[in-house]
Write a protein that holds these residues in place. Structure first.
Motif, PDB file in Angstrom:
ATOM      1  N   ARG A 125     -11.346   5.051  -0.559  1.00 53.22           N
ATOM      2  CA  ARG A 125     -10.891   3.666  -0.780  1.00 53.22           C
ATOM      3  C   ARG A 125     -10.061   3.192   0.408  1.00 53.22           C
ATOM      4  NH1 ARG A 125      -8.183   2.904  -6.453  1.00 53.22           N
ATOM      5  NH2 ARG A 125      -6.938   4.704  -5.860  1.00 53.22           N
ATOM      6  N   LYS A 126     -10.187   1.884   0.715  1.00 49.60           N
ATOM      7  CA  LYS A 126      -9.369   1.302   1.785  1.00 49.60           C
ATOM      8  C   LYS A 126      -7.945   1.166   1.283  1.00 49.60           C
ATOM      9  CE  LYS A 126     -11.962  -1.777   4.687  1.00 49.60           C
ATOM     10  NZ  LYS A 126     -12.424  -3.130   4.939  1.00 49.60           N
ATOM     11  N   LYS A 127      -6.997   1.558   2.125  1.00 48.49           N
ATOM     12  CA  LYS A 127      -5.595   1.527   1.696  1.00 48.49           C
ATOM     13  C   LYS A 127      -4.929   0.257   2.229  1.00 48.49           C
ATOM     14  CE  LYS A 127      -4.832   6.469   1.199  1.00 48.49           C
ATOM     15  NZ  LYS A 127      -6.206   6.909   1.056  1.00 48.49           N
ATOM     16  N   ILE A 128      -4.384  -0.521   1.306  1.00 49.10           N
ATOM     17  CA  ILE A 128      -3.939  -1.873   1.653  1.00 49.10           C
ATOM     18  C   ILE A 128      -2.438  -2.056   1.447  1.00 49.10           C
ATOM     19  CG2 ILE A 128      -4.294  -4.349   1.091  1.00 49.10           C
ATOM     20  CD1 ILE A 128      -6.975  -3.378   1.535  1.00 49.10           C
ATOM     21  N   ALA A 129      -1.811  -2.793   2.361  1.00 44.18           N
ATOM     22  CA  ALA A 129      -0.448  -3.297   2.144  1.00 44.18           C
ATOM     23  C   ALA A 129      -0.514  -4.817   2.129  1.00 44.18           C
ATOM     24  CB  ALA A 129       0.483  -2.831   3.262  1.00 44.18           C
ATOM     25  N   ILE A 130       0.170  -5.431   1.182  1.00 46.57           N
ATOM     26  CA  ILE A 130       0.174  -6.899   1.110  1.00 46.57           C
ATOM     27  C   ILE A 130       1.595  -7.410   1.317  1.00 46.57           C
ATOM     28  CG2 ILE A 130      -0.289  -8.944  -0.306  1.00 46.57           C
ATOM     29  CD1 ILE A 130      -2.363  -7.355  -1.840  1.00 46.57           C
ATOM     30  N   LEU A 131       1.791  -8.171   2.385  1.00 42.18           N
ATOM     31  CA  LEU A 131       3.075  -8.848   2.578  1.00 42.18           C
ATOM     32  C   LEU A 131       2.973 -10.211   1.897  1.00 42.18           C
ATOM     33  CD1 LEU A 131       3.862  -8.116   6.353  1.00 42.18           C
ATOM     34  CD2 LEU A 131       4.149  -6.651   4.329  1.00 42.18           C
ATOM     35  N   GLU A 185      13.142  -5.947   8.135  1.00 37.55           N
ATOM     36  CA  GLU A 185      12.854  -4.552   8.505  1.00 37.55           C
ATOM     37  C   GLU A 185      11.919  -3.913   7.487  1.00 37.55           C
ATOM     38  OE1 GLU A 185      13.530  -3.032  11.315  1.00 37.55           O
ATOM     39  OE2 GLU A 185      14.304  -5.005  11.885  1.00 37.55           O
ATOM     40  N   GLY A 186      12.138  -4.258   6.225  1.00 42.49           N
ATOM     41  CA  GLY A 186      11.286  -3.729   5.145  1.00 42.49           C
ATOM     42  C   GLY A 186       9.834  -4.156   5.356  1.00 42.49           C
ATOM     43  N   LEU A 187       9.653  -5.420   5.753  1.00 37.50           N
ATOM     44  CA  LEU A 187       8.283  -5.923   5.983  1.00 37.50           C
ATOM     45  C   LEU A 187       7.633  -5.178   7.146  1.00 37.50           C
ATOM     46  CD1 LEU A 187       8.741  -9.802   5.591  1.00 37.50           C
ATOM     47  CD2 LEU A 187       7.779  -8.196   3.942  1.00 37.50           C
ATOM     48  N   ILE A 188       8.416  -4.927   8.197  1.00 40.23           N
ATOM     49  CA  ILE A 188       7.870  -4.212   9.362  1.00 40.23           C
ATOM     50  C   ILE A 188       7.500  -2.774   8.969  1.00 40.23           C
ATOM     51  CG2 ILE A 188       8.449  -3.283  11.658  1.00 40.23           C
ATOM     52  CD1 ILE A 188      10.040  -5.878  12.137  1.00 40.23           C
ATOM     53  N   GLU A 189       8.360  -2.179   8.141  1.00 38.44           N
ATOM     54  CA  GLU A 189       8.071  -0.803   7.722  1.00 38.44           C
ATOM     55  C   GLU A 189       6.758  -0.727   6.926  1.00 38.44           C
ATOM     56  OE1 GLU A 189      10.743   2.675   5.790  1.00 38.44           O
ATOM     57  OE2 GLU A 189      11.769   1.148   6.962  1.00 38.44           O
ATOM     58  N   LEU A 190       6.578  -1.694   6.026  1.00 40.13           N
ATOM     59  CA  LEU A 190       5.322  -1.710   5.247  1.00 40.13           C
ATOM     60  C   LEU A 190       4.117  -1.903   6.159  1.00 40.13           C
ATOM     61  CD1 LEU A 190       5.843  -3.849   2.015  1.00 40.13           C
ATOM     62  CD2 LEU A 190       6.524  -1.515   2.477  1.00 40.13           C
ATOM     63  N   ALA A 191       4.296  -2.803   7.145  1.00 44.01           N
ATOM     64  CA  ALA A 191       3.174  -3.165   8.023  1.00 44.01           C
ATOM     65  C   ALA A 191       2.730  -2.001   8.898  1.00 44.01           C
ATOM     66  CB  ALA A 191       3.569  -4.346   8.902  1.00 44.01           C
ATOM     67  N   THR A 192       3.616  -1.052   9.115  1.00 41.55           N
ATOM     68  CA  THR A 192       3.310   0.026  10.066  1.00 41.55           C
ATOM     69  C   THR A 192       3.175   1.403   9.390  1.00 41.55           C
ATOM     70  OG1 THR A 192       5.682   0.229  10.478  1.00 41.55           O
ATOM     71  CG2 THR A 192       4.439  -1.106  12.024  1.00 41.55           C
ATOM     72  N   LEU A 193       3.082   1.418   8.070  1.00 42.82           N
ATOM     73  CA  LEU A 193       2.956   2.696   7.353  1.00 42.82           C
ATOM     74  C   LEU A 193       1.745   3.479   7.832  1.00 42.82           C
ATOM     75  CD1 LEU A 193       3.609   1.557   3.663  1.00 42.82           C
ATOM     76  CD2 LEU A 193       5.023   3.159   4.988  1.00 42.82           C
ATOM     77  N   ASN A 194       1.928   4.758   8.075  1.00 41.04           N
ATOM     78  CA  ASN A 194       0.805   5.586   8.534  1.00 41.04           C
ATOM     79  C   ASN A 194      -0.366   5.549   7.570  1.00 41.04           C
ATOM     80  OD1 ASN A 194       1.699   6.480  10.961  1.00 41.04           O
ATOM     81  ND2 ASN A 194       2.867   8.178  10.092  1.00 41.04           N
ATOM     82  N   GLU A 195      -0.038   5.511   6.258  1.00 41.03           N
ATOM     83  CA  GLU A 195      -1.121   5.651   5.277  1.00 41.03           C
ATOM     84  C   GLU A 195      -1.954   4.398   5.067  1.00 41.03           C
ATOM     85  OE1 GLU A 195       2.855   6.646   3.513  1.00 41.03           O
ATOM     86  OE2 GLU A 195       1.464   6.954   1.863  1.00 41.03           O
ATOM     87  N   ILE A 196      -1.583   3.243   5.632  1.00 40.88           N
ATOM     88  CA  ILE A 196      -2.412   2.060   5.338  1.00 40.88           C
ATOM     89  C   ILE A 196      -3.502   1.842   6.399  1.00 40.88           C
ATOM     90  CG2 ILE A 196      -0.571   0.889   4.071  1.00 40.88           C
ATOM     91  CD1 ILE A 196      -0.476  -1.119   6.500  1.00 40.88           C
ATOM     92  N   ASP A 197      -4.646   1.289   5.917  1.00 38.23           N
ATOM     93  CA  ASP A 197      -5.733   0.923   6.829  1.00 38.23           C
ATOM     94  C   ASP A 197      -5.640  -0.549   7.194  1.00 38.23           C
ATOM     95  OD1 ASP A 197      -7.074   3.455   6.446  1.00 38.23           O
ATOM     96  OD2 ASP A 197      -7.630   2.720   4.463  1.00 38.23           O
ATOM     97  N   THR A 198      -5.328  -1.361   6.187  1.00 41.31           N
ATOM     98  CA  THR A 198      -5.389  -2.817   6.367  1.00 41.31           C
ATOM     99  C   THR A 198      -4.102  -3.469   5.890  1.00 41.31           C
ATOM    100  OG1 THR A 198      -7.778  -2.810   6.053  1.00 41.31           O
ATOM    101  CG2 THR A 198      -6.658  -4.903   5.672  1.00 41.31           C
ATOM    102  N   LEU A 199      -3.633  -4.412   6.710  1.00 43.02           N
ATOM    103  CA  LEU A 199      -2.450  -5.189   6.340  1.00 43.02           C
ATOM    104  C   LEU A 199      -2.885  -6.618   6.044  1.00 43.02           C
ATOM    105  CD1 LEU A 199       0.713  -5.453   6.252  1.00 43.02           C
ATOM    106  CD2 LEU A 199       0.526  -6.342   8.588  1.00 43.02           C
ATOM    107  N   LEU A 200      -2.561  -7.094   4.842  1.00 43.34           N
ATOM    108  CA  LEU A 200      -2.798  -8.513   4.538  1.00 43.34           C
ATOM    109  C   LEU A 200      -1.477  -9.250   4.708  1.00 43.34           C
ATOM    110  CD1 LEU A 200      -4.348 -10.983   3.422  1.00 43.34           C
ATOM    111  CD2 LEU A 200      -3.811 -10.169   1.132  1.00 43.34           C
ATOM    112  N   VAL A 201      -1.451 -10.180   5.663  1.00 38.48           N
ATOM    113  CA  VAL A 201      -0.212 -10.919   5.935  1.00 38.48           C
ATOM    114  C   VAL A 201      -0.270 -12.243   5.174  1.00 38.48           C
ATOM    115  CG1 VAL A 201       1.377 -11.712   7.703  1.00 38.48           C
ATOM    116  CG2 VAL A 201      -0.226  -9.885   8.237  1.00 38.48           C
ATOM    117  N   ALA A 202       0.351 -12.251   4.003  1.00 41.04           N
ATOM    118  CA  ALA A 202       0.285 -13.434   3.133  1.00 41.04           C
ATOM    119  C   ALA A 202       1.676 -13.971   2.818  1.00 41.04           C
ATOM    120  CB  ALA A 202      -0.465 -13.090   1.854  1.00 41.04           C
TER     121      ALA A 202
END
Ligand code: NDP
Ligand code: MG
Length: 386
Positions: free
Chosen positions: A2-8, A80-97
């Motif tokens: 599965r693609k690993k996603i972070a959503i801001l 800083e929290g947003l930057i940390e989420l955006a750069t997590l090793n485990e995510i493939d895709t960042l949705l900037v919303a």
């Protein structure tokens, strides 16, 4: 896998619709990280449903309660929290919303980490399109547009060869047919009653003034590397044609469908694949029957001309216009100024502004702050004179 996603910005209009998409396609996507601003209630519901490993909120105070309720989740906060989420090793895709300039730095940091970027936050490209696109090229990262017009162009452009023109459609917003007097008396409720799309309040007001289309023109210039002379805006009230591309041989390819943000959000997440997702109803050409197209009324909607001008001038002019407009829209939402004052204020700041050529990221953020402070001062004067 599965693609690993972070959503801001998971609690916003785009964020919630993105979660609907990933829920429907749960065999394809895993939610690793979510972020909210103030809507902690909705964030908690999302945590229970999607079990992310990380969440970030705007204010540190909100982390205390969340840590108590969700002791196994990493709870972060602030920019800083947003930057940390955006750069997590485990995510493939960042949705900037997220809305506004807070999307810029996390996007840049995620590109440096070679994450796939699904970009809804148009401020990122309006403020720093040159920097962001250069960085994306250097890191071999593709920016997948979520904005419906840009998703449409992205789908039509097919590698970008022999394209003559980009045609960006606009619904025309709630004041498309209003006369000057009606615009003078336009109140908040009317400005927020968008005929086609259900979006966050700031972008909805921008759709009423057509500033949203102006921001989209600048966004398209950067995303597709097109001169402003070759980008045309067309009013299309039905919002079925989401945008189009004209090729040198006279062929035009347009992307058509029901007006639903689920489709461009889903495409940005499943790209390059297309899968059956949340929208299963077919677009019915016979029911749609009539598609209308008009030239925008640049006199009635001068924000659109201003955006073209800012884009063409370049430097930090788009930063100035975006910041002044955003502060003015916030003041209109707070009922501090009238509808027509949004443009008046933005234009007066823009006219006195001295731009910086080839700005650095720090300069962009400084200019943004400077313009916002100035705009707030002018808004105060308007309030006193009302
Ligand atoms: P919303 O206002 O609905 O949502 C914004 C999101 O950002 C919310 O999750 C909000 O949190 C969060 N947020 C706002 N400020 C902060 C902050 N300081 N710190 C952390 N989080 C914050 O906006 P939209 O979803 O409509 O738009 C999001 C972006 O996508 C914008 O840039 C917009 O231009 C763009 N876009 C939107 C479209 C649409 O159809 N809505 C279409 C195309 C582009 P909370 O609500 O919890 O406070
Ligand atoms: Mg759009």
């Amino acid at each position: 896998m599965r693609k690993k996603i972070a959503i801001l910005g998971s609690t916003g209009s785009i964020g919630t619709q993105a979660l609907e998409v990933t829920e429907k396609l749960s065999e394809k996507f895993e939610i690793i990280a979510l972020s909210a601003g103030n809507n902690i209630h909705l964030l908690k519901e999302q945590i229970r449903k999607f079990s992310p490993k990380y969440v970030s909120v705007k204010n540190e105070t909100d982390t205390i309660e969340l840590k108590k309720e969700f002791p196994n989740i990493n709870i972060l906060y602030g920019n800083e929290g947003l930057i940390e989420l955006a750069t997590l090793n485990e995510i493939d895709t960042l949705l900037v919303a997220v809305s506004g300039k807070i999307g810029l730095k996390p996007t840049i940091e995620a590109i440096k980490k070679k994450k796939n970027i699904a970009l809804a936050n148009k401020e990122t490209l309006v403020m720093a399109g040159d920097i962001v696109m250069k960085l994306a090229r250097e890191n071999n990262v593709q920016i997948l547009p979520v904005d419906s017009e840009h998703s449409a162009i992205f789908q039509c452009i097919n590698g970008g060869k022999n394209v003559k023109k980009l045609i960006i459609t606009a619904s025309g917003g709630p004041f498309r047919t209003s006369n000057k007097e009606e615009l003078q008396n336009a109140n908040l409720d009317k400005a927020l009653a968008h005929p086609r799309w259900n979006m966050g309040k700031k972008i909805t007001v921008d759709s009423a003034t057509l500033m949203n289309k102006g921001l989209e023109v600048i966004e398209a210039h950067h995303l597709f590397n097109f001169d402003y002379e070759d980008i045309k805006v067309v009013i299309h009230p039905q919002s079925y044609v989401h945008s189009a591309v004209e090729f040198v041989d006279g062929s035009i390819i347009a992307q058509i469908g029901i007006p639903s943000m689920h489709i461009p959000i889903q495409y940005a997440l499943t790209y390059p694949d297309r899968v059956e997702g949340i929208e299963t109803e077919s677009f019915d050409f016979i029911k749609a029957a009539k598609l209308e197209f008009y030239e925008p009324d640049y006199e009635k909607f001068p924000s659109l001309s201003l955006a073209f001008k800012a884009g063409k001038l370049g430097g930090t002019y788009p930063v100035c216009m975006n910041a002044a407009n955003e502060e003015a829209v916030f003041a209109f939402l707070d009922k501090k100024i009238k509808y027509l004052d949004i443009y008046k204020i933005t234009k007066s700041i823009f006219d006195d502004y001295k731009s910086i050529d080839n700005p650095t990221l720090d300069q962009i953020l400084e200019e943004d702050e400077k313009v916002r402070e100035l705009t707030k001062k002018i808004i105060k004067k308007y309030e006193e004179n009302q």
